[in-house]
Design a protein around this motif. Structure first.
Motif, PDB file in Angstrom:
ATOM      1  N   LEU A  14      -1.165  -0.289 -13.029  1.00 55.22           N
ATOM      2  CA  LEU A  14      -1.571   0.534 -11.894  1.00 55.22           C
ATOM      3  C   LEU A  14      -3.077   0.437 -11.662  1.00 55.22           C
ATOM      4  O   LEU A  14      -3.533   0.321 -10.515  1.00 55.22           O
ATOM      5  N   ALA A  15      -3.852   0.483 -12.730  1.00 56.15           N
ATOM      6  CA  ALA A  15      -5.305   0.406 -12.588  1.00 56.15           C
ATOM      7  C   ALA A  15      -5.726  -0.926 -11.984  1.00 56.15           C
ATOM      8  O   ALA A  15      -6.594  -0.978 -11.093  1.00 56.15           O
ATOM      9  N   ALA A  16      -5.128  -2.022 -12.427  1.00 57.74           N
ATOM     10  CA  ALA A  16      -5.481  -3.350 -11.916  1.00 57.74           C
ATOM     11  C   ALA A  16      -5.163  -3.486 -10.435  1.00 57.74           C
ATOM     12  O   ALA A  16      -5.818  -4.257  -9.718  1.00 57.74           O
ATOM     13  N   ALA A  17      -4.155  -2.726  -9.968  1.00 61.01           N
ATOM     14  CA  ALA A  17      -3.770  -2.784  -8.558  1.00 61.01           C
ATOM     15  C   ALA A  17      -4.539  -1.777  -7.711  1.00 61.01           C
ATOM     16  O   ALA A  17      -4.299  -1.666  -6.503  1.00 61.01           O
ATOM     17  N   GLY A  18      -5.445  -1.033  -8.324  1.00 57.47           N
ATOM     18  CA  GLY A  18      -6.214  -0.039  -7.577  1.00 57.47           C
ATOM     19  C   GLY A  18      -5.454   1.240  -7.314  1.00 57.47           C
ATOM     20  O   GLY A  18      -5.847   2.045  -6.469  1.00 57.47           O
ATOM     21  N   ALA A  19      -4.342   1.446  -8.048  1.00 58.11           N
ATOM     22  CA  ALA A  19      -3.564   2.681  -7.923  1.00 58.11           C
ATOM     23  C   ALA A  19      -3.990   3.642  -9.029  1.00 58.11           C
ATOM     24  O   ALA A  19      -4.704   3.272  -9.958  1.00 58.11           O
ATOM     25  N   ASP A  20      -3.534   4.879  -8.940  1.00 54.02           N
ATOM     26  CA  ASP A  20      -3.868   5.892  -9.932  1.00 54.02           C
ATOM     27  C   ASP A  20      -3.243   5.519 -11.273  1.00 54.02           C
ATOM     28  O   ASP A  20      -2.013   5.482 -11.387  1.00 54.02           O
ATOM     29  N   PRO A  21      -4.044   5.233 -12.313  1.00 54.54           N
ATOM     30  CA  PRO A  21      -3.481   4.809 -13.597  1.00 54.54           C
ATOM     31  C   PRO A  21      -2.787   5.924 -14.373  1.00 54.54           C
ATOM     32  O   PRO A  21      -2.156   5.670 -15.395  1.00 54.54           O
ATOM     33  N   ASP A  22      -2.893   7.155 -13.890  1.00 52.73           N
ATOM     34  CA  ASP A  22      -2.245   8.291 -14.554  1.00 52.73           C
ATOM     35  C   ASP A  22      -1.063   8.835 -13.746  1.00 52.73           C
ATOM     36  O   ASP A  22      -0.526   9.893 -14.089  1.00 52.73           O
ATOM     37  N   ALA A  23      -0.662   8.119 -12.712  1.00 51.40           N
ATOM     38  CA  ALA A  23       0.366   8.635 -11.803  1.00 51.40           C
ATOM     39  C   ALA A  23       1.778   8.320 -12.277  1.00 51.40           C
ATOM     40  O   ALA A  23       2.619   7.861 -11.510  1.00 51.40           O
ATOM     41  N   PHE A  24       2.035   8.542 -13.569  1.00 52.52           N
ATOM     42  CA  PHE A  24       3.377   8.328 -14.084  1.00 52.52           C
ATOM     43  C   PHE A  24       3.622   9.316 -15.214  1.00 52.52           C
ATOM     44  O   PHE A  24       2.688   9.956 -15.712  1.00 52.52           O
ATOM     45  N   PHE A  25       4.878   9.435 -15.602  1.00 54.05           N
ATOM     46  CA  PHE A  25       5.296  10.440 -16.571  1.00 54.05           C
ATOM     47  C   PHE A  25       5.876   9.738 -17.800  1.00 54.05           C
ATOM     48  O   PHE A  25       6.561   8.722 -17.673  1.00 54.05           O
ATOM     49  N   VAL A  26       5.587  10.287 -18.979  1.00 60.37           N
ATOM     50  CA  VAL A  26       5.887   9.599 -20.229  1.00 60.37           C
ATOM     51  C   VAL A  26       6.900  10.379 -21.060  1.00 60.37           C
ATOM     52  O   VAL A  26       6.730  11.575 -21.305  1.00 60.37           O
ATOM     53  N   CYS A  27       7.944   9.685 -21.497  1.00 60.86           N
ATOM     54  CA  CYS A  27       8.937  10.281 -22.391  1.00 60.86           C
ATOM     55  C   CYS A  27       8.424  10.198 -23.827  1.00 60.86           C
ATOM     56  O   CYS A  27       7.747   9.240 -24.199  1.00 60.86           O
TER      57      CYS A  27
ATOM     58  N   GLY B 129       8.834  16.726 -14.074  1.00 58.01           N
ATOM     59  CA  GLY B 129       7.522  16.465 -13.496  1.00 58.01           C
ATOM     60  C   GLY B 129       7.560  15.362 -12.451  1.00 58.01           C
ATOM     61  O   GLY B 129       6.899  15.450 -11.407  1.00 58.01           O
ATOM     62  N   LEU B 130       8.325  14.327 -12.726  1.00 58.92           N
ATOM     63  CA  LEU B 130       8.446  13.221 -11.760  1.00 58.92           C
ATOM     64  C   LEU B 130       9.013  13.712 -10.438  1.00 58.92           C
ATOM     65  O   LEU B 130       8.452  13.457  -9.371  1.00 58.92           O
ATOM     66  N   LEU B 131      10.146  14.419 -10.507  1.00 60.65           N
ATOM     67  CA  LEU B 131      10.764  14.897  -9.268  1.00 60.65           C
ATOM     68  C   LEU B 131       9.858  15.878  -8.529  1.00 60.65           C
ATOM     69  O   LEU B 131       9.784  15.866  -7.295  1.00 60.65           O
TER      70      LEU B 131
ATOM     71  N   ASP C 247       0.821  -1.217   0.000  1.00 57.25           N
ATOM     72  CA  ASP C 247       0.000   0.000   0.000  1.00 57.25           C
ATOM     73  C   ASP C 247       0.854   1.265   0.000  1.00 57.25           C
ATOM     74  O   ASP C 247       0.558   2.241   0.695  1.00 57.25           O
ATOM     75  N   LEU C 248       1.914   1.247  -0.805  1.00 57.36           N
ATOM     76  CA  LEU C 248       2.761   2.417  -0.964  1.00 57.36           C
ATOM     77  C   LEU C 248       2.251   3.254  -2.130  1.00 57.36           C
ATOM     78  O   LEU C 248       1.579   2.750  -3.028  1.00 57.36           O
ATOM     79  N   ARG C 249       2.581   4.528  -2.110  1.00 61.21           N
ATOM     80  CA  ARG C 249       2.241   5.382  -3.247  1.00 61.21           C
ATOM     81  C   ARG C 249       3.120   4.989  -4.425  1.00 61.21           C
ATOM     82  O   ARG C 249       4.332   4.778  -4.267  1.00 61.21           O
ATOM     83  N   LEU C 250       2.531   4.891  -5.610  1.00 63.22           N
ATOM     84  CA  LEU C 250       3.267   4.496  -6.801  1.00 63.22           C
ATOM     85  C   LEU C 250       3.271   5.616  -7.832  1.00 63.22           C
ATOM     86  O   LEU C 250       2.267   6.287  -8.049  1.00 63.22           O
ATOM     87  N   THR C 251       4.429   5.800  -8.448  1.00 60.36           N
ATOM     88  CA  THR C 251       4.552   6.685  -9.597  1.00 60.36           C
ATOM     89  C   THR C 251       5.616   6.079 -10.495  1.00 60.36           C
ATOM     90  O   THR C 251       6.092   4.971 -10.238  1.00 60.36           O
ATOM     91  N   GLY C 252       5.993   6.764 -11.573  1.00 58.19           N
ATOM     92  CA  GLY C 252       6.999   6.186 -12.443  1.00 58.19           C
ATOM     93  C   GLY C 252       7.282   7.031 -13.660  1.00 58.19           C
ATOM     94  O   GLY C 252       6.741   8.130 -13.837  1.00 58.19           O
ATOM     95  N   LEU C 253       8.130   6.484 -14.509  1.00 57.24           N
ATOM     96  CA  LEU C 253       8.569   7.135 -15.743  1.00 57.24           C
ATOM     97  C   LEU C 253       8.707   6.042 -16.786  1.00 57.24           C
ATOM     98  O   LEU C 253       9.281   4.984 -16.506  1.00 57.24           O
ATOM     99  N   CYS C 254       8.157   6.272 -17.980  1.00 57.92           N
ATOM    100  CA  CYS C 254       8.244   5.220 -18.991  1.00 57.92           C
ATOM    101  C   CYS C 254       8.378   5.805 -20.384  1.00 57.92           C
ATOM    102  O   CYS C 254       8.149   6.996 -20.606  1.00 57.92           O
ATOM    103  N   ASP C 255       8.735   4.935 -21.325  1.00 52.70           N
ATOM    104  CA  ASP C 255       8.761   5.298 -22.736  1.00 52.70           C
ATOM    105  C   ASP C 255       7.324   5.363 -23.245  1.00 52.70           C
ATOM    106  O   ASP C 255       6.441   4.660 -22.738  1.00 52.70           O
ATOM    107  N   ASP C 256       7.098   6.158 -24.272  1.00 51.12           N
ATOM    108  CA  ASP C 256       5.751   6.291 -24.819  1.00 51.12           C
ATOM    109  C   ASP C 256       5.172   4.940 -25.243  1.00 51.12           C
ATOM    110  O   ASP C 256       3.996   4.659 -25.023  1.00 51.12           O
ATOM    111  N   ALA C 257       6.000   4.087 -25.829  1.00 50.33           N
ATOM    112  CA  ALA C 257       5.518   2.796 -26.315  1.00 50.33           C
ATOM    113  C   ALA C 257       5.078   1.867 -25.190  1.00 50.33           C
ATOM    114  O   ALA C 257       4.373   0.877 -25.440  1.00 50.33           O
TER     115      ALA C 257
END
Length: 205
Positions: free
Chosen positions: A106-119, A200-202, A87-97
């Motif tokens: 994230l959505a399947a785990a009940g976390a915010d599905p938009d809580a990450f940043f995209v390159c 944005g991530l930081l 039950d930790l807060r989740l965020t992240g950074l990923c490639d567009d693909a």
């Protein structure tokens, strides 16, 4: 002394099929409040380098910067570390693909599905565009790889590519090079003018 590296090791063992007892204990003792899910070690190097340039100690802030060894592992990590697990807060950074892997996981785990940043393409692309290809070439030469770069650029397969795609490809041609330059390129940035996804991530942490 218990460190964030110990927690990362425990998470790796857990995702490989072990129990989560050690990870759960370390998360409480450190304590860990946020996990940044990253595709690989080059992303970890860049995030930690920019945080350090800005005078931040993410581990001391309870932030674990974690390589998942591929975006396809996002769902498993989110399930173990997010609401169903630690039950930790989740965020992240990923490639567009790879954004779909993050959003679904994230959505399947009940976390915010938009809580990450995209390159736009990947983090290397972001860093090269922020610095400029000429500056990256200077850094490659300063790292003692000028000859390797010249040899690479003279390959017939590279002649029809633009300067930025060629440089991206060079950074990925040798094992460990992306990790090395994740830190080298980030250290060369003006900390106030970091690529938007990294910035944005930081700012979100």
């Amino acid at each position: 002394m218990t460190s964030m590296d110990d927690f990362r090791t425990a998470v790796a063992a857990w995702t490989a099929g072990g129990t989560g007892d050690t990870a759960r204990d370390l998360a409480a003792r450190l304590p860990v409040r946020t996990v940044v899910l990253l595709e690989g070690l080059s992303d970890v190097a860049a995030v930690e380098a920019l945080a350090a340039r800005r005078g931040r100690d993410l581990a001391a802030e309870g932030v674990c910067v974690l390589s998942m060894n591929g975006a396809t592992n996002a769902a498993r990590h989110a399930r173990l570390l997010g609401p169903p697990g630690l039950d930790l807060r989740l965020t992240g950074l990923c490639d567009d693909a790879e954004r779909a892997h993050y959003a679904r996981g994230l959505a399947a785990a009940g976390a915010d599905p938009d809580a990450f940043f995209v390159c736009v393409a990947d983090l290397e692309d972001e860093l090269i565009r922020a610095l400029g290809v000429g500056r990256v070439e200077e850094l490659v030469r300063a790292e003692g790889e000028g000859r390797a770069l010249r040899t690479f650029l003279n390959q017939p397969a590279q002649r029809d590519r633009g300067p930025l795609p060629r440089m991206r490809r060079f950074l990925g041609t040798t094992a460990g090079r992306k990790i090395r330059y994740g830190r080298v390129l980030t250290d060369a940035l003006d900390p106030a003018r970091a690529p938007a996804p990294l910035d944005g991530l930081l700012a979100s942490l």
